[in-house]
Motif scaffolding. Structure first.
Motif, PDB file in Angstrom:
ATOM      1  N   VAL A 164      45.341  17.229  60.902  1.00  0.00           N
ATOM      2  CA  VAL A 164      44.375  18.604  60.553  1.00  0.00           C
ATOM      3  C   VAL A 164      43.128  17.472  61.092  1.00  0.00           C
ATOM      4  O   VAL A 164      42.660  16.067  60.344  1.00  0.00           O
ATOM      5  CB  VAL A 164      44.483  18.474  58.579  1.00  0.00           C
ATOM      6  CG1 VAL A 164      43.333  19.333  58.420  1.00  0.00           C
ATOM      7  CG2 VAL A 164      45.606  18.713  58.732  1.00  0.00           C
ATOM      8  N   PRO A 165      42.728  17.653  61.550  1.00  0.00           N
ATOM      9  CA  PRO A 165      41.202  16.825  62.237  1.00  0.00           C
ATOM     10  C   PRO A 165      40.295  16.898  61.051  1.00  0.00           C
ATOM     11  O   PRO A 165      39.686  18.027  60.984  1.00  0.00           O
ATOM     12  CB  PRO A 165      41.036  17.312  63.146  1.00  0.00           C
ATOM     13  CG  PRO A 165      41.627  18.912  63.857  1.00  0.00           C
ATOM     14  CD  PRO A 165      42.727  18.454  63.185  1.00  0.00           C
ATOM     15  N   SER A 166      39.697  15.752  60.589  1.00  0.00           N
ATOM     16  CA  SER A 166      38.956  15.776  59.734  1.00  0.00           C
ATOM     17  C   SER A 166      37.405  14.358  59.687  1.00  0.00           C
ATOM     18  O   SER A 166      38.591  13.330  60.240  1.00  0.00           O
ATOM     19  CB  SER A 166      39.452  16.330  58.367  1.00  0.00           C
ATOM     20  OG  SER A 166      38.584  16.638  56.899  1.00  0.00           O
ATOM     21  N   TYR A 167      36.748  14.898  59.234  1.00  0.00           N
ATOM     22  CA  TYR A 167      35.823  13.373  58.605  1.00  0.00           C
ATOM     23  C   TYR A 167      35.321  13.591  57.433  1.00  0.00           C
ATOM     24  O   TYR A 167      35.841  15.230  57.072  1.00  0.00           O
ATOM     25  CB  TYR A 167      34.569  13.441  59.639  1.00  0.00           C
ATOM     26  CG  TYR A 167      34.049  12.481  59.314  1.00  0.00           C
ATOM     27  CD1 TYR A 167      34.460  11.081  60.719  1.00  0.00           C
ATOM     28  CD2 TYR A 167      33.011  11.916  59.043  1.00  0.00           C
ATOM     29  CE1 TYR A 167      33.991  10.007  60.251  1.00  0.00           C
ATOM     30  CE2 TYR A 167      32.603  10.615  59.088  1.00  0.00           C
ATOM     31  CZ  TYR A 167      32.745   9.554  58.866  1.00  0.00           C
ATOM     32  OH  TYR A 167      32.352   8.076  58.574  1.00  0.00           O
ATOM     33  N   LEU A 168      36.118  12.704  56.319  1.00  0.00           N
ATOM     34  CA  LEU A 168      35.747  12.098  55.514  1.00  0.00           C
ATOM     35  C   LEU A 168      34.949  11.643  55.106  1.00  0.00           C
ATOM     36  O   LEU A 168      34.256  10.109  55.776  1.00  0.00           O
ATOM     37  CB  LEU A 168      36.822  11.503  54.474  1.00  0.00           C
ATOM     38  CG  LEU A 168      38.091  12.782  54.248  1.00  0.00           C
ATOM     39  CD1 LEU A 168      37.781  13.515  55.269  1.00  0.00           C
ATOM     40  CD2 LEU A 168      38.801  11.642  53.663  1.00  0.00           C
ATOM     41  N   GLY A 169      33.797  11.754  54.180  1.00  0.00           N
ATOM     42  CA  GLY A 169      32.199  11.686  54.029  1.00  0.00           C
ATOM     43  C   GLY A 169      31.995  11.855  52.459  1.00  0.00           C
ATOM     44  O   GLY A 169      32.039  12.762  51.924  1.00  0.00           O
ATOM     45  N   VAL A 194      40.308   7.387  58.259  1.00  0.00           N
ATOM     46  CA  VAL A 194      40.869   6.675  58.696  1.00  0.00           C
ATOM     47  C   VAL A 194      42.643   7.474  57.650  1.00  0.00           C
ATOM     48  O   VAL A 194      43.478   7.812  58.258  1.00  0.00           O
ATOM     49  CB  VAL A 194      41.663   5.306  58.587  1.00  0.00           C
ATOM     50  CG1 VAL A 194      42.457   4.768  59.213  1.00  0.00           C
ATOM     51  CG2 VAL A 194      40.490   4.703  60.001  1.00  0.00           C
ATOM     52  N   ILE A 195      42.376   7.110  56.687  1.00  0.00           N
ATOM     53  CA  ILE A 195      43.564   7.349  55.156  1.00  0.00           C
ATOM     54  C   ILE A 195      44.049   9.080  55.517  1.00  0.00           C
ATOM     55  O   ILE A 195      45.195   9.249  55.871  1.00  0.00           O
ATOM     56  CB  ILE A 195      42.622   6.481  54.358  1.00  0.00           C
ATOM     57  CG1 ILE A 195      42.896   5.593  53.750  1.00  0.00           C
ATOM     58  CG2 ILE A 195      43.876   7.497  53.328  1.00  0.00           C
ATOM     59  CD1 ILE A 195      42.145   4.810  52.420  1.00  0.00           C
ATOM     60  N   PHE A 196      43.038   9.049  55.701  1.00  0.00           N
ATOM     61  CA  PHE A 196      43.098  11.566  55.965  1.00  0.00           C
ATOM     62  C   PHE A 196      44.189  11.486  57.496  1.00  0.00           C
ATOM     63  O   PHE A 196      44.837  12.556  57.044  1.00  0.00           O
ATOM     64  CB  PHE A 196      41.348  12.071  55.609  1.00  0.00           C
ATOM     65  CG  PHE A 196      42.142  12.957  55.642  1.00  0.00           C
ATOM     66  CD1 PHE A 196      42.286  14.081  54.328  1.00  0.00           C
ATOM     67  CD2 PHE A 196      41.899  14.433  57.194  1.00  0.00           C
ATOM     68  CE1 PHE A 196      42.187  15.620  54.822  1.00  0.00           C
ATOM     69  CE2 PHE A 196      42.558  15.117  56.926  1.00  0.00           C
ATOM     70  CZ  PHE A 196      41.804  15.742  56.355  1.00  0.00           C
ATOM     71  N   LEU A 197      43.189  10.802  58.198  1.00  0.00           N
ATOM     72  CA  LEU A 197      44.266  11.244  59.700  1.00  0.00           C
ATOM     73  C   LEU A 197      45.673  10.430  59.557  1.00  0.00           C
ATOM     74  O   LEU A 197      47.164  11.332  59.960  1.00  0.00           O
ATOM     75  CB  LEU A 197      43.809  10.319  60.715  1.00  0.00           C
ATOM     76  CG  LEU A 197      42.220  11.173  60.985  1.00  0.00           C
ATOM     77  CD1 LEU A 197      40.763  10.342  62.328  1.00  0.00           C
ATOM     78  CD2 LEU A 197      42.516  12.697  61.411  1.00  0.00           C
ATOM     79  N   LEU A 198      46.302   9.501  58.789  1.00  0.00           N
ATOM     80  CA  LEU A 198      47.287   8.933  58.719  1.00  0.00           C
ATOM     81  C   LEU A 198      48.196   9.965  58.231  1.00  0.00           C
ATOM     82  O   LEU A 198      48.698   9.840  58.172  1.00  0.00           O
ATOM     83  CB  LEU A 198      46.871   7.402  58.514  1.00  0.00           C
ATOM     84  CG  LEU A 198      46.567   6.045  59.559  1.00  0.00           C
ATOM     85  CD1 LEU A 198      47.075   5.142  58.782  1.00  0.00           C
ATOM     86  CD2 LEU A 198      47.678   6.175  61.174  1.00  0.00           C
ATOM     87  N   ALA A 199      47.287  10.302  56.517  1.00  0.00           N
ATOM     88  CA  ALA A 199      48.375  11.105  55.422  1.00  0.00           C
ATOM     89  C   ALA A 199      48.519  12.683  56.009  1.00  0.00           C
ATOM     90  O   ALA A 199      49.899  12.879  56.075  1.00  0.00           O
ATOM     91  CB  ALA A 199      47.931  10.944  54.588  1.00  0.00           C
ATOM     92  N   THR A 200      47.622  13.192  57.087  1.00  0.00           N
ATOM     93  CA  THR A 200      48.160  14.529  57.201  1.00  0.00           C
ATOM     94  C   THR A 200      49.053  13.657  59.170  1.00  0.00           C
ATOM     95  O   THR A 200      49.064  15.148  59.669  1.00  0.00           O
ATOM     96  CB  THR A 200      47.068  15.033  57.939  1.00  0.00           C
ATOM     97  OG1 THR A 200      45.973  14.284  58.697  1.00  0.00           O
ATOM     98  CG2 THR A 200      46.308  14.974  56.509  1.00  0.00           C
TER      99      THR A 200
END
Length: 458
Positions: A81-86, A71-77
């Motif tokens: 940039v579609p991405s999943y952070l694991g 969620v943080i990544f999607l909001l920041a970008t």
């Protein structure tokens, strides 16, 4: 729309036309989007569940924080940039080294939190000055070497900790996982690690029924009688509940061991952003700094509450490439599923019960793959290893990192393994480049193209 949380419906929302691409700002119908989100969660199952177990951290918290990080990544970008952070596997060796030196989970998460902070600052610098600064400071020969030594540094963990717990199960799981990676097609090849885990669970259960208890080490130095698959904790776990939180603690020795992983994370993020840009047809170079900073911020938040660090996942790039659906709505759905999984302690107990022999078979392949990603970086960048300017620092750093070579400065301070190997690669490359003659800087090789001196004279 500024935050990338609004999407237009692609076509009729059901079946994209043959060859059509669902862009990041588009979505399919919500049921189909939810299904794609669940597929993304399954794709990251293997690595994202194994990593926290190998690091000695709570898998429930790891899964929950992977959803938060996404969620943080999607909001920041801003949804570009579609991405999943694991959970990042790059820190498994770091965690093992810190624990071998007497550190606990708080020490591990404290060291990794500092790495996240450094990564966040690097992202801000890249955002300000452009991606060229990364290539200047860490050219492919450096990043490839560091990724390689990080992966291969893990070999003793498999050899001494996991494999001896059940060598025959480990061998069978290794063979099955290797066959799954190579022989399966499409989506199933992307979840080969997960399938290997399922196979290992099944084999361990069968062996327990057929052969009874096994006499072997069970995570400690002494051999004891124990069941290969012990699910007693699963029965005692609640269906709904919060994971185990804990605060970080900071020790300089642990931080120095962890810091080199920053280079691997930068390489991972740069590769991810480039790959997504090529698939979607959009230039995302201007988002690289933001992506790196978001990765760092997400890792800081996760480790601050006792979770593992997070990074962009190549498994999910594979899912996007297979489906041609790049909608960030699917990643929001995946994040929601991860949060729900994180609130199920029974689910975490199942993950934590992975038999040691199963981990032995999985990590033989997994750790080797991490190391060989470094070689892939060299190949993609056409790094010439015949040039001593590239060869010497890479060779020295990798042997130091893999072999655990150390420098003792005092009774309380030592540099060794990953930390020392990384320092040797980076400083060695730049110092040698500053001192090298001009013909080596021009990439003239150490050896010729296979022509002997006799042939040259003729």
């Amino acid at each position: 729309m500024k935050l990338g949380v609004r999407w237009t419906l692609h076509g009729d929302g059901r079946n994209p036309a043959p060859g059509a691409v669902v862009r990041p700002d588009e979505r399919l119908s919500w049921p189909r989007t939810a299904g794609l989100g669940a597929q993304h969660v399954v794709a990251m199952f293997g690595a994202s569940f194994v990593a926290p177990v190998l690091m000695g951290l709570d898998p429930n918290l790891a899964i929950m924080m992977s959803g938060v990080a996404t969620v943080i990544f999607l909001l920041a970008t801003r949804g570009k940039v579609p991405s999943y952070l694991g959970c990042s596997l790059s820190f498994v060796g770091v965690a093992a080294t810190i624990r071998a030196s007497g550190g606990d989970s708080s020490t591990v998460t404290g060291a990794v939190l500092v790495v996240g902070a450094v990564l966040f600052l690097v992202g801000l610098v890249v955002q300000r000055f452009g991606a060229g600064i990364i290539h200047a400071a860490m050219p492919p020969v450096v990043t490839g070497s560091v990724v390689m030594l990080i992966g291969f540094n893990l070999a003793p963990v498999t050899a001494s900790t996991y494999w001896p717990q059940d060598q025959w199960t480990a061998l069978l799981v290794m063979l099955f996982t290797g066959l799954a990676v190579v022989c399966l097609r499409g989506f199933f090849s992307r979840i080969a690690i997960f399938l290997g885990l399922l196979f290992g669970y099944g084999i361990s259960w069968v062996f327990d029924r057929v052969f009874g208890r096994i006499h072997s080490p069970a995570g400690g130095p002494e051999a004891v009688d124990h069941w290969r698959l012990d699910l007693s904790a699963v029965g005692n776990a609640d269906w709904i509940g919060l994971p185990s939180f804990h605060g970080p603690s900071f020790e300089w020795s642990a931080i120095l061991v962890a810091l080199p992983v920053v280079i691997a994370l930068i390489a991972e993020n740069a590769g991810h952003v480039k790959a997504v840009g090529e698939m979607t047809g959009d230039s995302l170079d201007d988002k690289l700094g933001t992506a790196i900073a978001a990765d760092g911020a997400a890792s800081m938040l996760s480790t601050a509450v006792g979770g593992p660090p997070n990074t962009t996942y190549s498994e999910n790039i594979g899912v996007m490439a297979a489906t041609r659906v790049y909608s960030t709505a699917a990643y929001w759905a995946a994040a929601g599923f991860a949060l729900l999984f994180g609130l199920c302690p029974k689910f975490g107990a199942v993950v934590a019960a992975i038999p040691g022999g199963v981990l032995g078979g999985i990590t033989v392949i997994l750790y080797g793959m991490i190391g060989l990603l470094g070689a892939q970086i060299w190949i993609n960048a056409k790094v010439d290893m015949r040039n001593p300017l590239n060869l010497v620092p890479a060779a020295a750093g990798i042997i130091i990192g893999v072999g655990g070579v150390g420098l003792q400065f005092s009774d309380n301070f030592e540099l060794s393994g990953i930390a020392l190997g990384t320092i040797v690669v980076i400083t060695g490359y730049h110092v040698l480049r500053a001192l090298a003659p001009a013909h080596l800087k021009g990439q003239e090789p150490l050896l010729d193209e296979g022509t002997s001196s006799y042939d040259a004279e003729r």
